[in-house]
Enzyme design. Structure first.
Site, PDB file in Angstrom:
ATOM      1  N   GLY A  12       2.257  -7.785 -12.907  1.00  0.00           N
ATOM      2  CA  GLY A  12       1.769  -9.086 -12.466  1.00  0.00           C
ATOM      3  C   GLY A  12       2.843 -10.061 -12.024  1.00  0.00           C
ATOM      4  N   LEU A  87     -10.718   0.655  -6.383  1.00  0.00           N
ATOM      5  CA  LEU A  87     -11.504   0.208  -5.229  1.00  0.00           C
ATOM      6  C   LEU A  87     -12.459  -0.897  -5.669  1.00  0.00           C
ATOM      7  CD1 LEU A  87     -12.494   3.609  -3.561  1.00  0.00           C
ATOM      8  CD2 LEU A  87     -10.890   1.891  -2.681  1.00  0.00           C
ATOM      9  N   HIS A 104       0.138  -4.319  -0.011  1.00  0.00           N
ATOM     10  CA  HIS A 104       0.572  -2.930  -0.186  1.00  0.00           C
ATOM     11  C   HIS A 104       2.082  -2.865   0.086  1.00  0.00           C
ATOM     12  CE1 HIS A 104       0.000   1.366  -0.491  1.00  0.00           C
ATOM     13  NE2 HIS A 104       0.838   1.489   0.519  1.00  0.00           N
ATOM     14  N   ASP A 145      -6.618   0.900   1.244  1.00  0.00           N
ATOM     15  CA  ASP A 145      -5.577   0.478   2.199  1.00  0.00           C
ATOM     16  C   ASP A 145      -5.987   0.575   3.665  1.00  0.00           C
ATOM     17  OD1 ASP A 145      -3.910   0.161  -0.053  1.00  0.00           O
ATOM     18  OD2 ASP A 145      -3.322   2.269   0.042  1.00  0.00           O
TER      19      ASP A 145
HETATM   20  C1  GAR Z   1       3.445  -4.577  -5.777  1.00  0.00           C
HETATM   21  O1  GAR Z   1       4.637  -4.128  -5.190  1.00  0.00           O
HETATM   22  C2  GAR Z   1       2.257  -4.266  -4.896  1.00  0.00           C
HETATM   23  O2  GAR Z   1       2.565  -4.279  -3.541  1.00  0.00           O
HETATM   24  C3  GAR Z   1       1.903  -2.860  -5.350  1.00  0.00           C
HETATM   25  O3  GAR Z   1       2.076  -2.878  -6.730  1.00  0.00           O
HETATM   26  C4  GAR Z   1       3.143  -3.772  -7.065  1.00  0.00           C
HETATM   27  C5  GAR Z   1       2.679  -4.658  -8.195  1.00  0.00           C
HETATM   28  O4  GAR Z   1       3.747  -5.383  -8.723  1.00  0.00           O
HETATM   29  N1  GAR Z   1       0.565  -2.519  -4.966  1.00  0.00           N
HETATM   30  C6  GAR Z   1       0.196  -1.277  -4.666  1.00  0.00           C
HETATM   31  O5  GAR Z   1       0.947  -0.324  -4.711  1.00  0.00           O
HETATM   32  C7  GAR Z   1      -1.267  -1.138  -4.219  1.00  0.00           C
HETATM   33  N2  GAR Z   1      -1.498   0.130  -3.623  1.00  0.00           N
HETATM   34  P1  GAR Z   1       3.492  -6.626  -9.681  1.00  0.00           P
HETATM   35  O6  GAR Z   1       2.465  -6.197 -10.727  1.00  0.00           O
HETATM   36  O7  GAR Z   1       4.808  -6.914 -10.311  1.00  0.00           O
HETATM   37  O8  GAR Z   1       2.993  -7.757  -8.847  1.00  0.00           O
END
Ligand code: GAR
Length: 190
Positions: A12, A87, A104, A145
């Protein structure tokens, strides 16, 4: 002032960055953080900023209107997926048409789809010796995506990059752009 909900399944850091950005804006405010993981760090981050944060059960998400009702009860105008791995079910998609976006960590349409998240994306980019990677912010539909692309930003992949070093460069791009893209979109909401 628009109410923003964030869905996240993990750490997060993006959610926290977005919460902070909107803590002193007149355009919107993050008023709800939701996670499908009871222990997700994102729920603790939200609490630090006094943002209502809730865990929901997988079954409630897909077999009931419980999560949709939460969004409606909290008068949510816009939904942001930030590190959310599931999803979105049809009941929420149809109630929030054009109001759900995802980030993404790659340049879609490459390196997207089921199972492509977090470190797995960066490993695949490095395995293919891509010269560049980046971030994609897109509308959400019922496929992983595949919704219309709203924004992309690129960074170089450096020789000697590891999945971790690339992930951290990508995170910086996310922190720099995601809140402003959200703000532009909520300003245009009917
Ligand atoms: C982020 O880099 C986001 O782009 C990716 O997960 C990470 C979450 O980081 N999302 C995906 O891969 C979706 N397919 P965070 O929890 O530290 O924000």
């Amino acid at each position: 002032m628009r109410n923003i909900a964030i869905f996240s399944s993990g750490s997060g850091t993006n959610a926290e960055n977005i919460i902070k950005y909107f803590s002193n804006r007149e355009t919107g405010k993050v008023t709800l953080v939701l996670s499908n993981k009871r222990e997700a760090c994102v729920l603790k981050r939200a609490v630090k900023y006094d943002v209502r944060s809730l865990f929901f059960e997988h079954a409630d998400f897909y077999s009931s209107d419980a999560v949709l009702d939460l969004l409606l009860k909290n008068k949510i105008d816009f939904v942001v997926l930030a590190g959310f791995m599931l999803l979105i079910p049809e009941n929420i998609l149809s109630s929030f048409k054009g109001r759900i976006i995802n980030i993404h960590p790659a340049l879609l349409p490459k390196y997207g789809g089921k199972g492509m998240y977090g470190e797995r994306v960066h490993k695949a980019v490095l395995a293919n010796s891509e010269p560049e990677s980046g971030i994609t912010i897109h509308y959400v539909n019922r496929f992983y995506d595949e919704g219309d692309i709203i924004f992309q930003a690129k960074c170089n992949v450096l020789s000697g990059d590891t999945p971790e070093s690339l992930a951290s460069r990508i995170h910086e791009l996310e922190y720099a752009h995601f809140p402003e893209v959200i703000e532009r979109l909520i300003e245009k909401l009917p």
